[in-house]
Design an enzyme around this catalytic site. Structure first.
Site, short mmCIF file in Angstrom:
data_model
loop_
_atom_site.label_atom_id
_atom_site.label_comp_id
_atom_site.label_asym_id
_atom_site.label_seq_id
_atom_site.Cartn_x
_atom_site.Cartn_y
_atom_site.Cartn_z
N ASN A 32 0.83 -1.21 0.00
CA ASN A 32 0.00 0.00 0.00
C ASN A 32 0.86 1.26 0.00
O ASN A 32 0.35 2.37 0.02
CB ASN A 32 -0.99 0.02 1.18
N THR A 35 4.88 2.65 3.96
CA THR A 35 6.32 2.76 4.23
C THR A 35 7.15 2.15 3.09
O THR A 35 8.35 2.34 3.05
CB THR A 35 6.72 2.10 5.58
N GLY A 36 6.51 1.42 2.20
CA GLY A 36 7.19 0.88 1.02
C GLY A 36 7.40 1.99 -0.01
O GLY A 36 6.81 3.06 0.09
N GLY A 102 -5.80 -16.53 4.84
CA GLY A 102 -7.03 -16.95 4.16
C GLY A 102 -6.79 -17.17 2.68
O GLY A 102 -7.27 -18.14 2.08
N ALA A 114 6.82 -13.25 7.95
CA ALA A 114 7.99 -12.50 8.43
C ALA A 114 7.71 -12.11 9.87
O ALA A 114 6.97 -11.17 10.15
CB ALA A 114 8.21 -11.26 7.57
N TYR A 145 4.00 -3.36 17.75
CA TYR A 145 4.71 -4.20 16.78
C TYR A 145 4.91 -5.61 17.37
O TYR A 145 4.59 -6.62 16.72
CB TYR A 145 6.06 -3.56 16.46
#
Ligand code: UDP
Length: 317
Positions: A32, A35-36, A102, A114, A145
Site C-alpha cells: 500500500n 512505508t514501502g 485466508g 515474516a 509491533y
C-alpha cells in the site's frame, strides 16, 4: 512458482522479489506504499514475470489464478515508523496476517510469515533461541509491533493446525542493506547518513545496548531455504556477531572516514532492548544456513548506496 509477496515494495520485500524473479518464478508484489517505495521495484516493472498490486493487505484480497506461496512481509518495521503508525502496525500484523493466511488456504499455497526478534522483547535469555517465550511489554510503545507479530505467529500456527496450511515462520533479526528507507529512524540509516555528512553520530543512551546485524542477502537466502523446507516452527535468521551500539558507531565512522565522532543523546525509547543476538543453531540444522557476509563487507555495499541516494536527492555534494 507463482508467489505473492506482501510488502513487496519494502526493503526486504523488494530484495525477495529480485531473488524469486532471478530463480525463474513469477512474483506479484503487493504494497500500500505507506512505508514501502515503488522505487525499490522500479527496475522490475515491465518484467513479464513481475506484477505490482497497490493494495492494503488488511482489506479483502482477490488474486486471479493459482498461487504457490504467500510471503507476508508487509508491516512498518522501524520503531519510529510503528510509533507513528501504531494502529496500522497492529492491523497489518493481525488483520493482514489473517487475510494473507485466508488467501493461502484458498489457493492451497504455502504461507511464510515474516516475524521478528522483537517477539523476544527485552530478552532475559541471551542469545535468544526459538524456544524462548520472550519478555514483552504489551502496553509499551513497542507493544504494537511486538504483540502484532506475536499474534501473527499464533494465527499462523492456528491455520497450520486447524486448516492444514503449510506454514513457515522466520524470526528476523536486525537486517541492513541498500533500499532501507532513509528516514526510517533506525540505527543503520541514521548512522550512515550522519557519517556521510561528517556529523557526529547520535548514540542513544550510553551506547552499551547491543545488536547483531545481518546483511540483507543472508536474510534472503535464509527465507528462500525456509520456504522450501517442510519445517513449520519458527526459525531465527540473523547474524550472531554482536556489538554494542557504540562499537557499531565507531565502525561506521572508520569506514566513512568521519572525523566528527559520536554524541550521546538521551533518546532511547521505552523498552529498547538492552541486548539482542540470535541463536542460529536451528537454522543450521534444519536449513544448513549460516550468514556469509561480514559486517565490513555488508557495509561496503550499503554505504555507497546511501551516498548515491543522498547525492541524487541533492542532500550531499
Ligand atoms: N539507536 C541509536 N541512535 C540512532 C538510532 C538508534 O543509538 O540514531 C539505537 C537504539 O536506541 C537501539 C539501537 O540503536 O538501541 C537499534 O535501534 P533501531 O531503531 O535500529 O531498531 P531496534 O533494533 O531497536 O528494533
Amino acid at each position: 512458482m507463482r508467489v505473492l509477496i506482501t510488502g513487496g515494495a519494502g526493503f526486504l520485500g523488494s530484495h525477495l522479489s529480485d531473488r524469486f524473479i532471478a530463480e525463474g518464478h513469477t512474483v506479484i508484489a503487493m504494497d500500500n506504499l505507506i512505508t514501502g517505495n515503488a522505487q525499490n521495484i522500479a527496475h522490475l516493472f515491465g518484467h513479464e514475470r513481475f506484477r505490482f498490486m497497490k493494495h492494503d493487505v488488511t482489506d479483502y484480497i482477490h488474486i486471479d489464478g493459482a498461487l504457490d506461496a504467500v510471503l507476508h512481509f508487509a508491516s512498518p518495521a522501524s520503531p519510529v515508523d510503528y510509533l507513528e503508525l501504531p494502529i496500522q502496525t497492529l492491523k497489518v500484523g493481525a488483520l493482514g496476517t489473517h487475510k494473507a493466511l485466508g488467501l493461502a488456504k484458498e489457493k492451497n499455497a504455502r504461507f511464510l510469515l515474516a516475524s521478528t526478534s522483537e517477539v523476544y522483547g527485552d530478552p532475559q535469555i541471551h542469545p535468544q533461541p526459538e524456544s524462548y517465550y520472550g519478555h514483552v511489554n504489551p502496553i509499551g510503545p513497542r507493544g504494537v509491533y511486538d504483540e502484532a507479530k506475536r499474534f501473527a505467529e499464533a494465527m499462523t500456527m492456528a491455520y497450520h493446525r486447524s486448516h492444514g496450511v503449510q506454514t513457515r515462520i522466520v524470526r528476523i533479526f536486525n537486517t541492513y542493506g541498500p533500499r532501507m528507507r532513509l528516514r526510517d529512524g533506525r540505527v543503520v540509516p541514521n548512522f550512515i547518513q550522519q557519517a556521510l555528512r561528517h556529523e557526529p553520530i547520535t548514540v542513544y543512551g550510553d551506547g552499551s545496548q547491543t545488536r547483531s546485524f545481518q546483511y540483507v542477502s543472508d536474510l534472503v537466502e535464509g527465507v528462500y531455504r525456509l520456504l522450501q523446507s517442510d519445517y513449520s516452527d519458527p526459525v531465527n535468521i540473523g547474524n550472531p556477531q554482536e556489538r554494542t551500539i557504540l562499537q557499531f558507531a565507531e565502525v561506521i565512522n572508520e569506514l566513512t572516514g568521519n572525523p566528527a565522532g559520536v554524541v550521546k543523546q538521551d533518546m532511547r525509547t521505552q523498552d529498547d532492548p538492552q541486548v539482542r543476538q540470535p541463536d542460529i543453531t536451528r537454522a543450521g540444522q534444519i536449513l544448513g544456513w549460516a550468514p556469509r557476509v561480514s559486517l565490513q563487507e555488508g557495509l561496503q555495499q550499503t554505504i555507497p548506496w546511501f551516498r548515491n541516494e543522498l547525492i541524487t536527492r541533492g542532500e550531499l555534494a
